[in-house]
Design a protein around this motif. Structure first.
Motif, short mmCIF file in Angstrom:
data_model
loop_
_atom_site.label_atom_id
_atom_site.label_comp_id
_atom_site.label_asym_id
_atom_site.label_seq_id
_atom_site.Cartn_x
_atom_site.Cartn_y
_atom_site.Cartn_z
N PHE A 2 1.61 10.60 8.29
CA PHE A 2 2.62 9.92 7.48
C PHE A 2 3.83 10.83 7.28
O PHE A 2 4.98 10.40 7.39
CB PHE A 2 2.02 9.49 6.14
CG PHE A 2 2.94 8.65 5.32
CD1 PHE A 2 3.16 7.33 5.64
CD2 PHE A 2 3.59 9.18 4.22
CE1 PHE A 2 4.01 6.54 4.89
CE2 PHE A 2 4.45 8.41 3.46
CZ PHE A 2 4.65 7.09 3.80
N ASN A 38 7.07 4.42 17.16
CA ASN A 38 6.94 3.35 16.17
C ASN A 38 5.51 2.85 16.07
O ASN A 38 5.04 2.52 14.97
CB ASN A 38 7.90 2.21 16.49
CG ASN A 38 9.33 2.56 16.17
OD1 ASN A 38 9.60 3.29 15.23
ND2 ASN A 38 10.26 2.07 16.97
N GLY A 41 3.72 5.28 13.98
CA GLY A 41 4.12 5.11 12.58
C GLY A 41 3.38 3.95 11.92
O GLY A 41 2.92 4.06 10.78
N VAL A 42 3.27 2.85 12.65
CA VAL A 42 2.55 1.68 12.12
C VAL A 42 1.08 2.01 11.93
O VAL A 42 0.46 1.62 10.92
CB VAL A 42 2.74 0.47 13.05
CG1 VAL A 42 1.80 -0.66 12.69
CG2 VAL A 42 4.18 -0.01 13.00
N ALA A 44 -0.19 4.96 11.30
CA ALA A 44 -0.29 5.85 10.13
C ALA A 44 -0.22 5.06 8.84
O ALA A 44 -0.97 5.31 7.89
CB ALA A 44 0.82 6.90 10.18
N GLN A 45 0.67 4.07 8.80
CA GLN A 45 0.79 3.23 7.62
C GLN A 45 -0.50 2.42 7.41
O GLN A 45 -0.99 2.29 6.29
CB GLN A 45 1.98 2.30 7.75
CG GLN A 45 2.19 1.40 6.54
CD GLN A 45 3.40 0.49 6.72
OE1 GLN A 45 4.04 0.48 7.76
NE2 GLN A 45 3.70 -0.27 5.69
N PHE A 46 -1.04 1.90 8.49
CA PHE A 46 -2.30 1.13 8.43
C PHE A 46 -3.43 2.01 7.90
O PHE A 46 -4.20 1.59 7.03
CB PHE A 46 -2.63 0.60 9.83
CG PHE A 46 -3.96 -0.08 9.92
CD1 PHE A 46 -4.18 -1.29 9.30
CD2 PHE A 46 -4.99 0.50 10.64
CE1 PHE A 46 -5.40 -1.93 9.39
CE2 PHE A 46 -6.21 -0.12 10.74
CZ PHE A 46 -6.42 -1.34 10.12
N GLU A 47 -3.52 3.24 8.41
CA GLU A 47 -4.56 4.17 7.96
C GLU A 47 -4.42 4.45 6.47
O GLU A 47 -5.41 4.47 5.73
CB GLU A 47 -4.47 5.47 8.76
CG GLU A 47 -5.50 6.49 8.36
CD GLU A 47 -5.37 7.77 9.13
OE1 GLU A 47 -6.37 8.49 9.23
OE2 GLU A 47 -4.26 8.07 9.63
N ARG A 48 -3.21 4.66 6.02
CA ARG A 48 -2.97 4.94 4.60
C ARG A 48 -3.41 3.75 3.73
O ARG A 48 -4.03 3.94 2.69
CB ARG A 48 -1.50 5.24 4.38
CG ARG A 48 -1.19 5.72 3.01
CD ARG A 48 0.23 6.20 2.92
NE ARG A 48 0.43 6.84 1.64
CZ ARG A 48 1.60 7.17 1.17
NH1 ARG A 48 2.68 6.94 1.87
NH2 ARG A 48 1.71 7.73 0.00
N ARG A 49 -3.07 2.55 4.17
CA ARG A 49 -3.48 1.35 3.42
C ARG A 49 -4.99 1.18 3.39
O ARG A 49 -5.57 0.80 2.37
CB ARG A 49 -2.83 0.11 4.01
CG ARG A 49 -1.33 -0.02 3.80
CD ARG A 49 -1.03 -0.29 2.35
NE ARG A 49 -1.85 -1.39 1.88
CZ ARG A 49 -1.41 -2.50 1.33
NH1 ARG A 49 -0.15 -2.66 1.12
NH2 ARG A 49 -2.24 -3.46 0.95
#
Length: 73
Positions: A2, A38, A41-42, A44-49
């Motif tokens: 992230f 990109n 990035g998506v 990483a965002q998915f993993e964080r969520r």
């Protein structure tokens, strides 16, 4: 991941390209490299969520079992 995404995005906003030189698969100055970046990035965002959802589910389960939250201090 992230943090890396945020760093690269700030560089791109300043007009600075990024090229991963170890294997050359990511080069934000060309369309395919920007696409790969990109996608990462998506992901990483998915993993964080997912981590947030799992944490909240675990807290909810613990509360249902009568466990109280512990002060981390």
């Amino acid at each position: 991941m992230f943090h890396l995404v945020g760093l690269i995005e700030s560089l791109i906003e300043q007009g600075i390209g990024f090229k991963f030189i170890q294997n050359g698969s990511i080069d934000t100055t060309i369309a395919s490299g920007e696409l790969m970046f990109n996608i990462f990035g998506v992901l990483a965002q998915f993993e964080r969520r997912l981590i947030q959802e799992r944490t909240n589910a675990g807290l909810k389960t613990a509360r249902a079992r009568g466990r109280k939250e512990v002060d981390p201090r």
